[in-house]
Design an enzyme around this catalytic site. Structure first.
Site, PDB file in Angstrom:
ATOM      1  N   HIS A  19      41.645 -24.949  55.314  1.00 38.87           N
ATOM      2  CA  HIS A  19      40.463 -24.791  55.112  1.00 38.87           C
ATOM      3  C   HIS A  19      38.964 -24.819  56.377  1.00 38.87           C
ATOM      4  CE1 HIS A  19      42.562 -28.239  56.353  1.00 38.87           C
ATOM      5  NE2 HIS A  19      41.600 -28.843  56.242  1.00 38.87           N
ATOM      6  N   HIS A  20      39.786 -25.147  57.027  1.00 38.86           N
ATOM      7  CA  HIS A  20      38.671 -25.287  58.257  1.00 38.86           C
ATOM      8  C   HIS A  20      38.147 -24.193  59.032  1.00 38.86           C
ATOM      9  CE1 HIS A  20      38.385 -29.674  58.196  1.00 38.86           C
ATOM     10  NE2 HIS A  20      39.265 -29.628  58.771  1.00 38.86           N
ATOM     11  N   LYS A  59      47.466 -35.556  58.329  1.00 40.44           N
ATOM     12  CA  LYS A  59      46.825 -36.197  58.927  1.00 40.44           C
ATOM     13  C   LYS A  59      47.589 -37.271  58.825  1.00 40.44           C
ATOM     14  CE  LYS A  59      41.885 -35.186  58.231  1.00 40.44           C
ATOM     15  NZ  LYS A  59      40.837 -35.949  57.802  1.00 40.44           N
ATOM     16  N   HIS A  78      45.887 -30.228  50.783  1.00 45.81           N
ATOM     17  CA  HIS A  78      44.978 -29.597  52.181  1.00 45.81           C
ATOM     18  C   HIS A  78      45.028 -30.281  53.659  1.00 45.81           C
ATOM     19  CE1 HIS A  78      40.931 -32.284  50.436  1.00 45.81           C
ATOM     20  NE2 HIS A  78      40.477 -32.012  52.358  1.00 45.81           N
ATOM     21  N   ASP A 130      35.198 -29.425  50.418  1.00 52.21           N
ATOM     22  CA  ASP A 130      35.823 -30.416  51.749  1.00 52.21           C
ATOM     23  C   ASP A 130      34.536 -31.153  52.550  1.00 52.21           C
ATOM     24  OD1 ASP A 130      37.934 -31.719  53.505  1.00 52.21           O
ATOM     25  OD2 ASP A 130      37.160 -30.192  55.347  1.00 52.21           O
ATOM     26  N   HIS A 185      46.082 -30.668  62.476  1.00 53.11           N
ATOM     27  CA  HIS A 185      46.283 -31.797  61.093  1.00 53.11           C
ATOM     28  C   HIS A 185      46.148 -30.546  60.499  1.00 53.11           C
ATOM     29  CE1 HIS A 185      42.217 -30.790  59.497  1.00 53.11           C
ATOM     30  NE2 HIS A 185      43.266 -31.048  58.624  1.00 53.11           N
TER      31      HIS A 185
END
Length: 204
Positions: A113-114, A57, A53, A142, A82
Site C-alpha cells: 500500500h506504500h 506497526k 494493512h 491511506d 512496517h
C-alpha cells in the site's frame, strides 16, 4: 489484531478504523458507477482486508511511531519496515485459512500500500499496474485519511487542501485510472469525516 494496533497507538488505531470505512466508500462508488469491473468477491475481500494493512506497526518502536516531529532518515527506514512486518503478520494470522483469494488480497494490501504509480514507493519500487489493484485502492484511502486527520506530528488539512494534493498526485503517487473514483467519492468522504469531527467536538 487490528484492536491491538489501536491499543498501541491511538493515531494508528483510529487510522485503521477510518481507512476501512474509506475503502468501503470507494468500493461502493466503484460498484455504483462501474468505473472498474470488479467482482463481488474482490470487493468483499478488500473491505475485509483493509483493517490489516498497518498491523506491522505493532512492531515499530513507540519513540518512532509516536514521534511528534519529522523522522530522521534512519527512523524513516525503520518505519518503512512496517509493510513487511504487516505481510508476515497477515501470513501468520491467516495460516490455514482456505480462502486463498482473501489471503492474496490481504497480503498485497499489507505489503504494497506504500508503492507508488511512478515506482518511487516501497518496499519493492513496483510501478504502475505491477502494483496490485487492491494496494492501489488502499493507497488512496491511506493517504487521504493521513491528510485530513490530525496526527501527533501534524495538523489536519482542509478538504480543499487534501483534494489538491490527491489530484496533483494522480499519475505519480496514485493510479490515474482511480482519479474519477476519488472525485465521485468526495461528497461521501467529506460527509463521513464531518461526522467524525462532530463526534470529536461533542466529546471535547
Amino acid at each position: 489484531m487490528a484492536s491491538i494496533v489501536e491499543n498501541k497507538d491511538d493515531n494508528t488505531g483510529g487510522h485503521v478504523k477510518r481507512t476501512s470505512d474509506v475503502i468501503r466508500i470507494l468500493i461502493d462508488v466503484i460498484k455504483e458507477t462501474e468505473i472498474l469491473d470488479l467482482s463481488e468477491q474482490f470487493c468483499e475481500d478488500l473491505i475485509k482486508a483493509a483493517p490489516m494493512h498497518d498491523l506491522g506497526k505493532v512492531g515499530i518502536n513507540d519513540k518512532i511511531l509516536c514521534k511528534p516531529g519529522r523522522l530522521t532518515k534512519e527512523e524513516f527506514a525503520i518505519m518503512q519496515t512496517h509493510v513487511l512486518k504487516s505481510e508476515n503478520l497477515v501470513n501468520n494470522i491467516l495460516q490455514g485459512v482456505e480462502e486463498d483469494h482473501f489471503i492474496k488480497v490481504a497480503r498485497n494490501v499489507a505489503k504494497y500500500h506504500h508503492e507508488k504509480w511512478n515506482g518511487n514507493g516501497y518496499p519493492e519500487h513496483l510501478k504502475e499496474e505491477n502494483i496490485p489493484l487492491e494496494a492501489r485502492i488502499m493507497a488512496i484511502a491511506d493517504v487521504y485519511d493521513a491528510l485530513v486527520s490530525k496526527r501527533c506530528y501534524k495538523k489536519s488539512m482542509s478538504f480543499e487542501e487534501a483534494e489538491t494534493v490527491m489530484l496533483e498526485s494522480m499519475g505519480s503517487h496514485f493510479d490515474p485510472n482511480l482519479k474519477q473514483v476519488f472525485i465521485l467519492s468526495k461528497p461521501k468522504l467529506e460527509e463521513y469525516y464531518n461526522q467524525i469531527n462532530s463526534q470529536i467536538d461533542e466529546i471535547g
